[in-house]
Design a protein around this motif. Sequence first.
Motif, short mmCIF file in Angstrom:
data_model
loop_
_atom_site.label_atom_id
_atom_site.label_comp_id
_atom_site.label_asym_id
_atom_site.label_seq_id
_atom_site.Cartn_x
_atom_site.Cartn_y
_atom_site.Cartn_z
N ASP A 60 50.92 43.39 52.84
CA ASP A 60 50.43 44.67 52.36
C ASP A 60 50.42 44.77 50.83
N ARG A 61 50.14 43.64 50.18
CA ARG A 61 49.99 43.64 48.73
C ARG A 61 48.51 43.58 48.38
N LEU A 62 48.17 44.25 47.33
CA LEU A 62 46.79 44.28 46.87
C LEU A 62 46.39 42.92 46.32
N CYS A 63 45.31 42.35 46.84
CA CYS A 63 44.81 41.07 46.34
C CYS A 63 43.68 41.28 45.34
N HIS A 64 42.61 41.91 45.79
CA HIS A 64 41.45 42.15 44.94
C HIS A 64 41.06 43.61 45.08
N ILE A 65 40.55 44.18 44.00
CA ILE A 65 40.01 45.53 44.07
C ILE A 65 38.82 45.62 43.12
N PHE A 66 37.74 46.19 43.60
CA PHE A 66 36.53 46.42 42.81
C PHE A 66 36.26 47.91 42.81
N SER A 91 46.07 40.55 31.29
CA SER A 91 46.39 41.50 30.23
C SER A 91 46.70 42.90 30.76
N ASN A 92 47.25 43.01 31.96
CA ASN A 92 47.61 44.31 32.49
C ASN A 92 48.98 44.22 33.14
N MET A 93 49.52 45.36 33.52
CA MET A 93 50.91 45.39 34.00
C MET A 93 51.10 44.69 35.34
N PHE A 94 50.02 44.43 36.08
CA PHE A 94 50.14 43.74 37.35
C PHE A 94 49.93 42.23 37.21
N ASN A 95 49.69 41.76 35.99
CA ASN A 95 49.45 40.34 35.73
C ASN A 95 48.32 39.78 36.58
N LYS A 96 47.25 40.53 36.67
CA LYS A 96 46.07 40.10 37.41
C LYS A 96 44.89 40.07 36.44
N PRO A 97 43.97 39.12 36.63
CA PRO A 97 42.80 39.09 35.75
C PRO A 97 41.92 40.32 35.98
N LEU A 98 41.54 40.96 34.89
CA LEU A 98 40.62 42.09 34.93
C LEU A 98 39.21 41.57 34.68
N VAL A 99 38.32 41.82 35.60
CA VAL A 99 36.93 41.38 35.49
C VAL A 99 36.09 42.58 35.06
N MET A 100 35.23 42.35 34.08
CA MET A 100 34.32 43.40 33.63
C MET A 100 32.89 42.88 33.75
N PHE A 101 32.02 43.69 34.33
CA PHE A 101 30.60 43.41 34.39
C PHE A 101 29.94 44.27 33.32
N GLY A 114 30.69 47.59 36.17
CA GLY A 114 31.73 47.56 37.18
C GLY A 114 32.99 46.87 36.69
N PHE A 115 34.07 47.06 37.46
CA PHE A 115 35.38 46.49 37.14
C PHE A 115 36.00 45.92 38.40
N ALA A 116 36.90 44.97 38.21
CA ALA A 116 37.67 44.44 39.34
C ALA A 116 38.98 43.86 38.82
N LEU A 117 39.99 43.95 39.65
CA LEU A 117 41.24 43.22 39.44
C LEU A 117 41.31 42.17 40.53
N LEU A 118 41.59 40.94 40.14
CA LEU A 118 41.63 39.84 41.10
C LEU A 118 43.04 39.28 41.20
N LEU A 119 43.32 38.66 42.31
CA LEU A 119 44.62 38.02 42.51
C LEU A 119 44.78 36.83 41.57
N ASN A 120 43.71 36.06 41.43
CA ASN A 120 43.76 34.86 40.58
C ASN A 120 42.32 34.48 40.22
N GLU A 121 42.18 33.41 39.48
CA GLU A 121 40.86 32.96 39.04
C GLU A 121 40.45 31.71 39.83
N THR A 122 40.23 31.92 41.11
CA THR A 122 39.82 30.81 41.99
C THR A 122 38.40 31.06 42.48
N ILE A 123 37.85 30.05 43.11
CA ILE A 123 36.50 30.16 43.66
C ILE A 123 36.44 31.30 44.69
#
Length: 168
Positions: A60-66, A91-101, A114-123
């Motif tokens: 029940d942990r957040l992986c990705h959010i758009f 660069s955020n308090m959850f240590n997740k990459p912030l994606v900006m479109f 748009g914006f997204a927070l991702l779990l990691n920078e994988t394919i």
Amino acid sequence: MVQQEGGFEILGFMKKDTYNKAASIHRAETDSEGSIGYLASKIDSTDLTLYSKYTIDEEDRLCHIFWDDSGCQRDYMCFSDVLAFDTMYWSNMFNKPLVMFIGMNNHFRTCVFGFALLLNETINSYKWVLQTFLDYMHSRQPTVIVTDEDAAMKAVISMCFPDSTHRL
């Protein structure tokens, strides 16, 4: 514990360190609930055009959010020639990459699509976010995509945006 050891100097951590650790544990436990609850309250009350999509893991942990709104979507429909796809690294308090479109309008002003927070920078992460972005934007592909030199990002862009030109 401080008294047993003879003071904070000997113990090796400060009182603030214990509060910080407790707060980080609490954030980890309520990570997905807080974020999803906030977006749901915004959709229900103030911004009916807000769109969000997320994934959670088995714990029940957040992986990705758009997230996005109709203003961003409207801008993308008008100015989707060039899409800058950038990741702000951890660069955020959850240590997740912030994606900006990001794009540019006809007045050479920046448009956020748009914006997204991702779990990691994988394919898999990049594939999820690009597919989610395309779904919300009615499968409209940009003419040119500008990114950094991330190998995973490069691989996914050729899969998700086959008709777009990719520039580094």
